[in-house]
Design a protein around this motif. Structure first.
Motif, PDB file in Angstrom:
ATOM      1  N   LYS A 106      12.745  -3.672  -6.537  1.00 11.58           N
ATOM      2  CA  LYS A 106      11.646  -4.401  -7.173  1.00 11.58           C
ATOM      3  C   LYS A 106      10.536  -4.703  -6.159  1.00 11.58           C
ATOM      4  CE  LYS A 106      12.745  -7.426 -10.212  1.00 11.58           C
ATOM      5  NZ  LYS A 106      13.231  -8.653 -10.905  1.00 11.58           N
ATOM      6  N   ARG A 107      10.907  -5.116  -4.966  1.00 12.22           N
ATOM      7  CA  ARG A 107       9.920  -5.383  -3.919  1.00 12.22           C
ATOM      8  C   ARG A 107       9.186  -4.100  -3.530  1.00 12.22           C
ATOM      9  NH1 ARG A 107       7.009  -9.179  -1.458  1.00 12.22           N
ATOM     10  NH2 ARG A 107       8.782 -10.566  -1.861  1.00 12.22           N
ATOM     11  N   LEU A 108       9.891  -2.995  -3.425  1.00 10.53           N
ATOM     12  CA  LEU A 108       9.265  -1.729  -3.058  1.00 10.53           C
ATOM     13  C   LEU A 108       8.319  -1.242  -4.159  1.00 10.53           C
ATOM     14  CD1 LEU A 108      12.375   0.070  -1.523  1.00 10.53           C
ATOM     15  CD2 LEU A 108      10.475  -0.984  -0.293  1.00 10.53           C
ATOM     16  N   ALA A 109       8.673  -1.471  -5.418  1.00  7.46           N
ATOM     17  CA  ALA A 109       7.792  -1.063  -6.520  1.00  7.46           C
ATOM     18  C   ALA A 109       6.474  -1.830  -6.478  1.00  7.46           C
ATOM     19  CB  ALA A 109       8.495  -1.286  -7.856  1.00  7.46           C
ATOM     20  N   ILE A 110       6.518  -3.091  -6.079  1.00  3.92           N
ATOM     21  CA  ILE A 110       5.282  -3.878  -5.951  1.00  3.92           C
ATOM     22  C   ILE A 110       4.450  -3.368  -4.781  1.00  3.92           C
ATOM     23  CG2 ILE A 110       4.377  -6.183  -5.463  1.00  3.92           C
ATOM     24  CD1 ILE A 110       6.794  -7.341  -6.886  1.00  3.92           C
ATOM     25  N   MET A 111       5.113  -3.044  -3.690  1.00  6.57           N
ATOM     26  CA  MET A 111       4.386  -2.535  -2.520  1.00  6.57           C
ATOM     27  C   MET A 111       3.721  -1.192  -2.804  1.00  6.57           C
ATOM     28  SD  MET A 111       7.031  -3.488   0.577  1.00  6.57           S
ATOM     29  CE  MET A 111       5.979  -2.686   1.795  1.00  6.57           C
ATOM     30  N   ALA A 112       4.269  -0.421  -3.726  1.00  7.30           N
ATOM     31  CA  ALA A 112       3.716   0.906  -4.020  1.00  7.30           C
ATOM     32  C   ALA A 112       2.499   0.858  -4.929  1.00  7.30           C
ATOM     33  CB  ALA A 112       4.796   1.779  -4.672  1.00  7.30           C
ATOM     34  N   GLN A 113       2.191  -0.300  -5.488  1.00  9.36           N
ATOM     35  CA  GLN A 113       1.037  -0.398  -6.380  1.00  9.36           C
ATOM     36  C   GLN A 113      -0.257  -0.441  -5.568  1.00  9.36           C
ATOM     37  OE1 GLN A 113       1.545  -3.770  -8.948  1.00  9.36           O
ATOM     38  NE2 GLN A 113       3.452  -2.998  -9.830  1.00  9.36           N
ATOM     39  N   PRO A 114      -1.302   0.240  -6.043  1.00  9.39           N
ATOM     40  CA  PRO A 114      -2.568   0.261  -5.283  1.00  9.39           C
ATOM     41  C   PRO A 114      -3.196  -1.114  -5.132  1.00  9.39           C
ATOM     42  CG  PRO A 114      -2.524   1.962  -6.982  1.00  9.39           C
ATOM     43  CD  PRO A 114      -1.352   1.085  -7.229  1.00  9.39           C
ATOM     44  N   TYR A 115      -2.979  -2.002  -6.114  1.00 11.89           N
ATOM     45  CA  TYR A 115      -3.610  -3.322  -6.076  1.00 11.89           C
ATOM     46  C   TYR A 115      -2.569  -4.425  -5.859  1.00 11.89           C
ATOM     47  CZ  TYR A 115      -7.145  -0.400  -8.237  1.00 11.89           C
ATOM     48  OH  TYR A 115      -8.022   0.619  -8.502  1.00 11.89           O
ATOM     49  N   GLY A 116      -1.508  -4.091  -5.124  1.00 13.95           N
ATOM     50  CA  GLY A 116      -0.472  -5.089  -4.868  1.00 13.95           C
ATOM     51  C   GLY A 116      -0.780  -5.994  -3.703  1.00 13.95           C
ATOM     52  N   GLY A 117      -1.895  -5.762  -3.008  1.00  8.16           N
ATOM     53  CA  GLY A 117      -2.275  -6.619  -1.893  1.00  8.16           C
ATOM     54  C   GLY A 117      -1.728  -6.165  -0.553  1.00  8.16           C
ATOM     55  N   TYR A 118      -1.094  -5.003  -0.506  1.00  9.28           N
ATOM     56  CA  TYR A 118      -0.538  -4.503   0.749  1.00  9.28           C
ATOM     57  C   TYR A 118      -1.494  -3.484   1.379  1.00  9.28           C
ATOM     58  CZ  TYR A 118       3.878  -6.698  -0.542  1.00  9.28           C
ATOM     59  OH  TYR A 118       4.849  -7.612  -0.881  1.00  9.28           O
ATOM     60  N   PRO A 119      -1.440  -3.309   2.686  1.00 13.08           N
ATOM     61  CA  PRO A 119      -2.301  -2.302   3.341  1.00 13.08           C
ATOM     62  C   PRO A 119      -2.068  -0.912   2.756  1.00 13.08           C
ATOM     63  CG  PRO A 119      -1.301  -3.758   4.971  1.00 13.08           C
ATOM     64  CD  PRO A 119      -0.650  -4.089   3.674  1.00 13.08           C
ATOM     65  N   VAL A 153       5.304   5.895 -10.369  1.00 13.85           N
ATOM     66  CA  VAL A 153       4.361   6.189  -9.278  1.00 13.85           C
ATOM     67  C   VAL A 153       3.599   7.478  -9.569  1.00 13.85           C
ATOM     68  CG1 VAL A 153       4.173   6.784  -6.839  1.00 13.85           C
ATOM     69  CG2 VAL A 153       5.681   4.922  -7.559  1.00 13.85           C
ATOM     70  N   ARG A 154       4.295   8.511 -10.011  1.00 14.92           N
ATOM     71  CA  ARG A 154       3.629   9.783 -10.307  1.00 14.92           C
ATOM     72  C   ARG A 154       2.629   9.636 -11.452  1.00 14.92           C
ATOM     73  NH1 ARG A 154       8.892  11.831  -9.655  1.00 14.92           N
ATOM     74  NH2 ARG A 154       9.109  11.987 -11.908  1.00 14.92           N
ATOM     75  N   LYS A 155       2.984   8.866 -12.474  1.00 13.45           N
ATOM     76  CA  LYS A 155       2.077   8.647 -13.598  1.00 13.45           C
ATOM     77  C   LYS A 155       0.813   7.934 -13.142  1.00 13.45           C
ATOM     78  CE  LYS A 155       1.818   6.436 -18.146  1.00 13.45           C
ATOM     79  NZ  LYS A 155       2.574   5.621 -19.156  1.00 13.45           N
ATOM     80  N   ARG A 156       0.984   6.918 -12.289  1.00 13.98           N
ATOM     81  CA  ARG A 156      -0.170   6.181 -11.788  1.00 13.98           C
ATOM     82  C   ARG A 156      -1.053   7.084 -10.924  1.00 13.98           C
ATOM     83  NH1 ARG A 156       2.412   1.972 -10.477  1.00 13.98           N
ATOM     84  NH2 ARG A 156       2.941   2.558  -8.348  1.00 13.98           N
ATOM     85  N   GLU A 157      -0.446   7.943 -10.135  1.00 11.39           N
ATOM     86  CA  GLU A 157      -1.235   8.862  -9.311  1.00 11.39           C
ATOM     87  C   GLU A 157      -2.037   9.832 -10.171  1.00 11.39           C
ATOM     88  OE1 GLU A 157       1.654  10.666  -6.835  1.00 11.39           O
ATOM     89  OE2 GLU A 157       1.727   9.015  -5.374  1.00 11.39           O
ATOM     90  N   VAL A 158      -1.431  10.323 -11.250  1.00 13.84           N
ATOM     91  CA  VAL A 158      -2.153  11.235 -12.149  1.00 13.84           C
ATOM     92  C   VAL A 158      -3.340  10.522 -12.784  1.00 13.84           C
ATOM     93  CG1 VAL A 158      -1.969  12.523 -14.310  1.00 13.84           C
ATOM     94  CG2 VAL A 158      -0.169  12.696 -12.599  1.00 13.84           C
ATOM     95  N   GLN A 159      -3.137   9.274 -13.199  1.00 12.97           N
ATOM     96  CA  GLN A 159      -4.234   8.511 -13.794  1.00 12.97           C
ATOM     97  C   GLN A 159      -5.355   8.274 -12.789  1.00 12.97           C
ATOM     98  OE1 GLN A 159      -2.258   4.998 -15.249  1.00 12.97           O
ATOM     99  NE2 GLN A 159      -1.549   5.989 -17.115  1.00 12.97           N
ATOM    100  N   GLU A 160      -4.994   7.999 -11.546  1.00 14.19           N
ATOM    101  CA  GLU A 160      -6.016   7.775 -10.518  1.00 14.19           C
ATOM    102  C   GLU A 160      -6.811   9.051 -10.253  1.00 14.19           C
ATOM    103  OE1 GLU A 160      -3.988   6.325  -7.138  1.00 14.19           O
ATOM    104  OE2 GLU A 160      -3.594   4.336  -7.988  1.00 14.19           O
ATOM    105  N   VAL A 161      -6.131  10.185 -10.223  1.00 17.90           N
ATOM    106  CA  VAL A 161      -6.827  11.453 -10.004  1.00 17.90           C
ATOM    107  C   VAL A 161      -7.766  11.753 -11.165  1.00 17.90           C
ATOM    108  CG1 VAL A 161      -6.509  13.942  -9.796  1.00 17.90           C
ATOM    109  CG2 VAL A 161      -5.023  12.394  -8.521  1.00 17.90           C
ATOM    110  N   ALA A 162      -7.293  11.515 -12.398  1.00 18.23           N
ATOM    111  CA  ALA A 162      -8.142  11.757 -13.562  1.00 18.23           C
ATOM    112  C   ALA A 162      -9.369  10.845 -13.545  1.00 18.23           C
ATOM    113  CB  ALA A 162      -7.343  11.538 -14.847  1.00 18.23           C
ATOM    114  N   GLY A 163      -9.160   9.567 -13.168  1.00 18.64           N
ATOM    115  CA  GLY A 163     -10.294   8.647 -13.086  1.00 18.64           C
ATOM    116  C   GLY A 163     -11.288   9.053 -12.018  1.00 18.64           C
ATOM    117  N   ALA A 164     -10.778   9.531 -10.877  1.00 20.86           N
ATOM    118  CA  ALA A 164     -11.681   9.974  -9.819  1.00 20.86           C
ATOM    119  C   ALA A 164     -12.486  11.196 -10.260  1.00 20.86           C
ATOM    120  CB  ALA A 164     -10.875  10.290  -8.563  1.00 20.86           C
ATOM    121  N   CYS A 165     -11.839  12.122 -10.970  1.00 21.97           N
ATOM    122  CA  CYS A 165     -12.556  13.306 -11.466  1.00 21.97           C
ATOM    123  C   CYS A 165     -13.637  12.902 -12.468  1.00 21.97           C
ATOM    124  CB  CYS A 165     -11.572  14.277 -12.111  1.00 21.97           C
ATOM    125  SG  CYS A 165     -10.401  15.032 -10.951  1.00 21.97           S
TER     126      CYS A 165
END
Length: 295
Positions: A106-119, A153-165
Motif C-alpha cells: 500500500k505504501r509503495l502504491a502511494i509512492m508510485a503515484q505522480p501526485y503522491g508528493g514524492y520526488p 501503474v501501466r494504465k496510469r502511464e498510458v493515460q499520461e502518454v495520451a494526455g501528453a499527445c
C-alpha cells in the motif's frame, strides 16, 4: 526454573537476530558516495542473505526494517532501500514476498503515484518495481495484489502518454492558427501600403499608417471578444432558454441615439354618456324642467 531460563534465552536470541538484521539493512541502504551512482555497502547485503538463510523466520524483521528505510526522509536512502528491497524479493522465497505484499504494498502504491508528493526519482523507481513484480509474481493467486498494482501503474502511464499527445496536438494547432493569422495580417498591411502608394503617399508614411490601422483593428477584435466572454459568463449559470439582460437594456443606459421620450399626460376623464331616449323625450316636452317650476 529451567523453562524460565529457556524462554529468556529464546527472547535474547530473537532480540540479537533482530538487531543483526537491522544493522545489516542499515549498512546495505546507507549511501557510500556523495556523487555518481548511489549504492549501499555490498557487505550489508551479504549479511542480510546470511542471516535469512540461517533463520528463515527473520524475513518478517527484514521486511519491517526495509519498510522503515524506504520511508526515510533522505531521498538517497529511500532510493537505495528500494533497490535492496527488489534484490531481496528476487533472493528470498514466497514468505518474504507475501510479507512485502501485506505490509508494504500500500505504501509503495502511494509512492508510485505522480501526485503522491514524492520526488520524481522515487516515484519512477517505485512504479517500475510494481510493474516488474506484477509480471514476476502476479501469476501466483496468493500474490495477485502485485499484479493489480502493476496494472494500475501501466494504465496510469498510458493515460499520461495520451494526455501528453493531446497537449502536443493542441499546441501544434494553435501554432498553425497563429501562423495563418500572421500571414493574413501581413497581407492586409501590404494591401493598405499598396493603396496608399498608388495615392502618392510616401513609403514610410504608408507603412506606418498600415501598421497603425492593423493594430487598431486587432485591439477592436480583442475588445469584442472580451465583451462576448463577459456576457457569456454572465449567462453561464442560466438555463438554455434563458435570456441575459445586457446593461444597455436598462432605462438609465439607453444609447444617446435613442433618447427617452417624456411620458404622455393622462387623458381627461370622459363625460358621462346620456341616455338617447331620455334626451329625446325632454326635447318633445319643451326641454328639461326648470328648477323651482311646476311639477
Amino acid at each position: 526454573m529451567m523453562n524460565r531460563n529457556t524462554g529468556s534465552d529464546g527472547d535474547d536470541t530473537t532480540s540479537v537476530q533482530s538487531a543483526n538484521i537491522q544493522a545489516a539493512v542499515k549498512k546495505a541502504t546507507t549511501p557510500m558516495s556523495a556523487g555518481g551512482e548511489m549504492e549501499g555497502d555490498p557487505v550489508g547485503m551479504a549479511e542480510i542473505s546470511q542471516f535469512v538463510s540461517a533463520n528463515p523466520n527473520a524475513v518478517n524483521d527484514l521486511a519491517k526494517c526495509l519498510k522503515a528505510r524506504v520511508k526515510d526522509s533522505n531521498e538517497d536512502v529511500s532510493f537505495i532501500s528500494l533497490h535492496v528491497l527488489d534484490e531481496c524479493m528476487k533472493m528470498f522465497n514466497f514468505t518474504f514476498q507475501a510479507q512485502v505484499q501485506k505490509s508494504m504494498l500500500k505504501r509503495l502504491a502511494i509512492m508510485a503515484q505522480p501526485y503522491g508528493g514524492y520526488p520524481a526519482k522515487l516515484q519512477e523507481k517505485t512504479a517500475s518495481l510494481l510493474v516488474s513484480w506484477g509480471q514476476l509474481y502476479g501469476s501466483d493467486p496468493r500474490l495477485e495484489k502485485f499484479k493489480v498494482a502493476g496494472a494500475q501503474v501501466r494504465k496510469r502511464e498510458v493515460q499520461e502518454v495520451a494526455g501528453a499527445c493531446k497537449k502536443d496536438e493542441l499546441k501544434e494547432e494553435r501554432s498553425e492558427l497563429k501562423e495563418v493569422q500572421r500571414v493574413a495580417r501581413e497581407a492586409d498591411i501590404k494591401e493598405i501600403q499598396t493603396a496608399m502608394l498608388e495615392m502618392g503617399v510616401a513609403p514610410e508614411i504608408a507603412a506606418y499608417a498600415a501598421a497603425e490601422h492593423n493594430a487598431a483593428r486587432e485591439q477592436q477584435k480583442q475588445s469584442q471578444n472580451q465583451g462576448q466572454g463577459r456576457y457569456a459568463m454572465a449567462g453561464s449559470d442560466l438555463g438554455p432558454d434563458a435570456t441575459v439582460r445586457l446593461p444597455s437594456a436598462r432605462p438609465d443606459r439607453v444609447p444617446p441615439s435613442r433618447p427617452l421620450l417624456p411620458a404622455e399626460p393622462p387623458a381627461p376623464p370622459s363625460a358621462p354618456v346620456e341616455d338617447a331616449s331620455e334626451t329625446a323625450l325632454q326635447k318633445w316636452r319643451g326641454g328639461p324642467p326648470k328648477e323651482g317650476g311646476e311639477g
